[in-house]
Design a protein around this motif. Structure first.
Motif, PDB file in Angstrom:
ATOM      1  N   VAL A 134      -5.362  -5.447 -11.661  1.00 12.51           N
ATOM      2  CA  VAL A 134      -5.591  -4.197 -10.920  1.00 12.51           C
ATOM      3  C   VAL A 134      -4.285  -3.762 -10.259  1.00 12.51           C
ATOM      4  O   VAL A 134      -3.908  -2.582 -10.305  1.00 12.51           O
ATOM      5  CB  VAL A 134      -6.721  -4.357  -9.882  1.00 12.51           C
ATOM      6  N   ASP A 135      -3.560  -4.721  -9.670  1.00 15.14           N
ATOM      7  CA  ASP A 135      -2.272  -4.412  -9.038  1.00 15.14           C
ATOM      8  C   ASP A 135      -1.278  -3.868 -10.072  1.00 15.14           C
ATOM      9  O   ASP A 135      -0.489  -2.966  -9.750  1.00 15.14           O
ATOM     10  CB  ASP A 135      -1.691  -5.641  -8.349  1.00 15.14           C
ATOM     11  N   LEU A 136      -1.280  -4.408 -11.280  1.00 17.87           N
ATOM     12  CA  LEU A 136      -0.408  -3.909 -12.343  1.00 17.87           C
ATOM     13  C   LEU A 136      -0.713  -2.450 -12.654  1.00 17.87           C
ATOM     14  O   LEU A 136       0.193  -1.614 -12.748  1.00 17.87           O
ATOM     15  CB  LEU A 136      -0.552  -4.766 -13.608  1.00 17.87           C
ATOM     16  N   GLU A 137      -1.996  -2.143 -12.788  1.00 16.45           N
ATOM     17  CA  GLU A 137      -2.398  -0.772 -13.098  1.00 16.45           C
ATOM     18  C   GLU A 137      -2.004   0.177 -11.952  1.00 16.45           C
ATOM     19  O   GLU A 137      -1.485   1.267 -12.193  1.00 16.45           O
ATOM     20  CB  GLU A 137      -3.896  -0.721 -13.354  1.00 16.45           C
ATOM     21  N   ILE A 138      -2.211  -0.239 -10.721  1.00 11.88           N
ATOM     22  CA  ILE A 138      -1.845   0.585  -9.554  1.00 11.88           C
ATOM     23  C   ILE A 138      -0.327   0.824  -9.545  1.00 11.88           C
ATOM     24  O   ILE A 138       0.138   1.938  -9.335  1.00 11.88           O
ATOM     25  CB  ILE A 138      -2.318  -0.088  -8.245  1.00 11.88           C
ATOM     26  N   TYR A 139       0.441  -0.233  -9.782  1.00  8.86           N
ATOM     27  CA  TYR A 139       1.907  -0.108  -9.813  1.00  8.86           C
ATOM     28  C   TYR A 139       2.343   0.870 -10.896  1.00  8.86           C
ATOM     29  O   TYR A 139       3.154   1.771 -10.644  1.00  8.86           O
ATOM     30  CB  TYR A 139       2.553  -1.480 -10.020  1.00  8.86           C
ATOM     31  N   LEU A 140       1.824   0.710 -12.112  1.00  8.01           N
ATOM     32  CA  LEU A 140       2.225   1.603 -13.207  1.00  8.01           C
ATOM     33  C   LEU A 140       1.819   3.039 -12.936  1.00  8.01           C
ATOM     34  O   LEU A 140       2.588   3.967 -13.186  1.00  8.01           O
ATOM     35  CB  LEU A 140       1.623   1.112 -14.529  1.00  8.01           C
ATOM     36  N   ASP A 141       0.610   3.250 -12.400  1.00  7.23           N
ATOM     37  CA  ASP A 141       0.151   4.608 -12.114  1.00  7.23           C
ATOM     38  C   ASP A 141       0.999   5.253 -11.017  1.00  7.23           C
ATOM     39  O   ASP A 141       1.320   6.438 -11.090  1.00  7.23           O
ATOM     40  CB  ASP A 141      -1.325   4.605 -11.691  1.00  7.23           C
ATOM     41  N   ALA A 142       1.384   4.476 -10.015  1.00  5.15           N
ATOM     42  CA  ALA A 142       2.174   5.028  -8.907  1.00  5.15           C
ATOM     43  C   ALA A 142       3.596   5.358  -9.347  1.00  5.15           C
ATOM     44  O   ALA A 142       4.202   6.301  -8.834  1.00  5.15           O
ATOM     45  CB  ALA A 142       2.212   4.027  -7.747  1.00  5.15           C
TER      46      ALA A 142
END
Length: 144
Positions: A134-142
Motif C-alpha cells: 500500500v505504501d508503494l502505491e501511495i508513493y508512486l501515486d504521489a
C-alpha cells in the motif's frame, strides 16, 4: 502445517521503469520500504533497510537483478538470530500491462524454520507486505 510462501499481486498505474526504480534504488526504497535504505544493486550485493518506527534494521543479499522485470533478495527469518543461515527469498516480478505494471511479490522459504518460528514470521511478514505494498502505491501515486 506452515505455509512456505506469501504471494501478492497488484497492478500499479505506473510504467514498469518507475516501479523498477521504486524497488531497486535507495531513493525509491527509502520512500516506501522502511525509513532509510542503501542498496548495492548487483547479484551478491547487499541492501540495508531501517525502520525508524520499529527500531529495526534488516540486511539482505541481492539474488537476482534482471531490469526491469525481476528483482530478488534473501534476508533473515524474523525471530531467528541475525547470524542464522536460514533465509527467505523475496522475489519481485514486473510485467507491463495496459493499465500500468503488474507486480507479483513472492516471499518463500518460511517452512525451513521450526514450525513456531515459521508461523510467527509468516504472519509478521504477511502483515508487513500488505502494509508496504500500500505504501508503494501511495508513493508512486504521489510522485506522479
Amino acid at each position: 502445517m506452515v505455509s512456505d510462501a506469501i504471494e501478492r499481486v497488484v497492478v500499479l498505474r505506473h510504467p514498469i521503469e518507475r516501479v523498477w526504480a521504486a524497488l531497486t534504488t535507495a531513493q525509491g526504497l527509502s520512500r516506501w520500504f522502511g525509513s532509510v535504505a542503501r542498496i548495492d544493486l548487483r547479484p551478491g550485493g547487499r541492501a540495508f533497510f531501517r525502520w525508524d518506527d520499529l527500531d529495526g534494521e534488516s540486511v539482505a543479499t541481492i539474488a537476482v537483478v534482471d531490469p526491469p522485470h525481476r528483482f530478488a533478495f534473501r534476508w533473515g527469518i524474523e525471530g531467528l538470530p541475525e547470524d542464522e543461515a536460514l533465509q527467505t527469498l523475496v522475489d519481485f516480478t514486473l510485467e507491463p500491462v495496459p493499465d500500468g505494471t503488474r507486480l507479483r511479490l513472492v516471499e518463500s522459504g518460511f517452512a525451513q524454520a521450526a514450525a513456531d518460528v515459521a508461523r510467527s514470521a509468516h504472519r509478521t511478514n504477511t502483515q508487513g507486505w500488505d502494509t508496504e505494498l500500500v505504501d508503494l502505491e501511495i508513493y508512486l501515486d504521489a510522485a506522479a
